[in-house]
Design a protein around this motif. Structure first.
Motif, PDB file in Angstrom:
ATOM      1  N   GLY A  84       0.800  -1.219   0.000  1.00  0.00           N
ATOM      2  CA  GLY A  84       0.000   0.000   0.000  1.00  0.00           C
ATOM      3  C   GLY A  84       0.832   1.268   0.000  1.00  0.00           C
ATOM      4  O   GLY A  84       0.575   2.197  -0.761  1.00  0.00           O
ATOM      5  N   GLY A  85       1.846   1.311   0.865  1.00  0.00           N
ATOM      6  CA  GLY A  85       2.656   2.517   1.003  1.00  0.00           C
ATOM      7  C   GLY A  85       3.862   2.566   0.090  1.00  0.00           C
ATOM      8  O   GLY A  85       4.464   3.602  -0.102  1.00  0.00           O
ATOM      9  N   GLY A  86       4.240   1.419  -0.429  1.00  0.00           N
ATOM     10  CA  GLY A  86       5.352   1.380  -1.360  1.00  0.00           C
ATOM     11  C   GLY A  86       6.685   1.013  -0.748  1.00  0.00           C
ATOM     12  O   GLY A  86       7.642   0.741  -1.472  1.00  0.00           O
ATOM     13  N   ARG A  87       6.787   0.984   0.577  1.00  0.00           N
ATOM     14  CA  ARG A  87       8.043   0.624   1.234  1.00  0.00           C
ATOM     15  C   ARG A  87       7.774   0.227   2.675  1.00  0.00           C
ATOM     16  O   ARG A  87       6.756   0.594   3.257  1.00  0.00           O
ATOM     17  CB  ARG A  87       9.042   1.770   1.180  1.00  0.00           C
ATOM     18  CG  ARG A  87       8.518   3.052   1.773  1.00  0.00           C
ATOM     19  CD  ARG A  87       9.416   4.221   1.492  1.00  0.00           C
ATOM     20  NE  ARG A  87       8.672   5.439   1.806  1.00  0.00           N
ATOM     21  CZ  ARG A  87       9.205   6.605   1.934  1.00  0.00           C
ATOM     22  NH1 ARG A  87      10.487   6.757   1.755  1.00  0.00           N
ATOM     23  NH2 ARG A  87       8.481   7.650   2.226  1.00  0.00           N
ATOM     24  N   VAL A  88       8.704  -0.527   3.230  1.00  0.00           N
ATOM     25  CA  VAL A  88       8.600  -0.921   4.632  1.00  0.00           C
ATOM     26  C   VAL A  88       9.435   0.072   5.437  1.00  0.00           C
ATOM     27  O   VAL A  88      10.634  -0.080   5.588  1.00  0.00           O
ATOM     28  CB  VAL A  88       9.079  -2.365   4.861  1.00  0.00           C
ATOM     29  CG1 VAL A  88       8.994  -2.725   6.344  1.00  0.00           C
ATOM     30  CG2 VAL A  88       8.263  -3.333   4.033  1.00  0.00           C
ATOM     31  N   LYS A  89       8.779   1.104   5.897  1.00  0.00           N
ATOM     32  CA  LYS A  89       9.401   2.139   6.714  1.00  0.00           C
ATOM     33  C   LYS A  89       8.371   2.538   7.762  1.00  0.00           C
ATOM     34  O   LYS A  89       7.208   2.753   7.431  1.00  0.00           O
ATOM     35  CB  LYS A  89       9.769   3.346   5.855  1.00  0.00           C
ATOM     36  CG  LYS A  89      10.434   4.466   6.617  1.00  0.00           C
ATOM     37  CD  LYS A  89      10.732   5.642   5.711  1.00  0.00           C
ATOM     38  CE  LYS A  89      11.201   6.806   6.560  1.00  0.00           C
ATOM     39  NZ  LYS A  89      11.235   8.053   5.821  1.00  0.00           N
ATOM     40  N   VAL A  90       8.815   2.603   9.004  1.00  0.00           N
ATOM     41  CA  VAL A  90       7.899   2.952  10.082  1.00  0.00           C
ATOM     42  C   VAL A  90       8.436   4.151  10.837  1.00  0.00           C
ATOM     43  O   VAL A  90       9.637   4.409  10.807  1.00  0.00           O
ATOM     44  CB  VAL A  90       7.687   1.768  11.047  1.00  0.00           C
ATOM     45  CG1 VAL A  90       6.954   0.633  10.364  1.00  0.00           C
ATOM     46  CG2 VAL A  90       8.986   1.285  11.651  1.00  0.00           C
ATOM     47  N   PRO A  91       7.582   4.889  11.516  1.00  0.00           N
ATOM     48  CA  PRO A  91       6.133   4.728  11.561  1.00  0.00           C
ATOM     49  C   PRO A  91       5.495   5.174  10.252  1.00  0.00           C
ATOM     50  O   PRO A  91       6.025   6.014   9.535  1.00  0.00           O
ATOM     51  CB  PRO A  91       5.713   5.649  12.701  1.00  0.00           C
ATOM     52  CG  PRO A  91       6.757   6.715  12.722  1.00  0.00           C
ATOM     53  CD  PRO A  91       8.039   6.039  12.315  1.00  0.00           C
TER      54      PRO A  91
END
Length: 119
Positions: A84-91
């Protein structure tokens, strides 16, 4: 390096718990309105990430409860975030608008959004 991260993560969580901010006091009707608005929000996070702790503390100060999804330990949540967001980055705050989905990644942007929308 893994052991150092684990120890620092636990220390961050301990300090966050011990120094937990007070929540905003609202009338029951006002809090219900905030809770209804918050239903369209989801926070993808890692439990011990310092930037995620920053956002959760801001949520506590504003007395806002979003659905929390652990993108580190739950592969389904991680896949949702990446797809959904395009990358695994948090928060990462997912905001479901009536006509679109917005993905907000920066902790400072999320905190500013919380203060603007839920104060």
């Amino acid at each position: 390096m893994t052991a150092i991260r684990w120890v620092l993560g636990k220390l961050i969580l301990l300090l966050s718990t011990l120094l937990s901010p007070k929540g905003l006091k609202r009338s029951q009707d006002q809090q219900q309105e905030v809770d209804n608005k918050a239903k369209n929000h989801t926070l993808y996070q890692f439990e011990a990430c310092p930037f995620c702790v920053k956002v959760r503390r801001a949520m506590k100060r504003q007395s806002v409860n979003f659905a929390l999804k652990d993108a580190k330990n739950n592969p389904a949540h991680r896949a949702e975030l990446e797809q959904g967001g395009g990358r695994v980055k948090v928060p990462c705050l997912r905001i479901d608008h009536a006509d679109r989905v917005e993905w907000m990644y920066e902790s400072s942007d999320i905190v500013a959004y919380l203060e603007k929308q839920f104060a």
